[in-house]
Structure formats: structure tokens, C-alpha cells
Design a protein around this motif. Sequence first.
Motif, PDB file in Angstrom:
ATOM      1  N   ARG A 163       9.221  74.284  57.727  1.00 53.25           N
ATOM      2  CA  ARG A 163       9.723  73.449  56.623  1.00 53.25           C
ATOM      3  C   ARG A 163      10.244  74.390  55.541  1.00 53.25           C
ATOM      4  N   ASP A 167       7.066  65.095  54.554  1.00 57.31           N
ATOM      5  CA  ASP A 167       7.156  66.303  55.371  1.00 57.31           C
ATOM      6  C   ASP A 167       6.752  67.542  54.574  1.00 57.31           C
ATOM      7  N   ASP A 168       7.186  67.603  53.311  1.00 59.34           N
ATOM      8  CA  ASP A 168       6.761  68.704  52.435  1.00 59.34           C
ATOM      9  C   ASP A 168       5.242  68.677  52.265  1.00 59.34           C
TER      10      ASP A 168
END
Length: 85
Positions: free
Chosen positions: A42, A62-63
Motif C-alpha cells: 500500500r 485499505d490504508d
Amino acid sequence: MAARSLEIGPAGIRAARTIEILRTQRGLAQRQLADRVTALGRPMSNTMLSRIERAQRRCDVDDLAAIAEALAVSPLVLLRGPSTT
């Protein structure tokens, strides 16, 4: 269609504070944590992480998941706040 508000809510503010607390407890600089997150697939700069910690940038799911993994905690820990660490 109306534009979506970019205001960061209470959960986002709690997560931002918890990320900073855990990072400093582990003795990591922002650059080091951002590098760990990037290594997990990521991409994240230290500027992005700084803005997340200061609640100036939204932290998407997602972070959040990648930051939690880089800090070796559950994403729930970040959402619940520093008292659960």
C-alpha cells in the motif's frame, strides 16, 4: 448529485490519534511506518501518514488495514482508540 463531505468524523479522529500513539510507542518515525506500509503493498509517503495522523486526510479502509498490519495490531484497535492498546 451532491458532493460528499470530506469532514473526518469521530472514528477517523480516534484512528488518527491511535496511529500516532502506537507509532511513537514503537519508536518509529513517520518515514519508517510509511515505508512499512509501502512494503506491505500500500504505497504511502511520510507526508500522507502525517496528514492522516493530523486528521487532515481521510484514511480509507485499505490504508487502515495496512497501517494496522505494519503496527502489528488489529484494525479494530485503531478504530476503538488508544485505551484498547
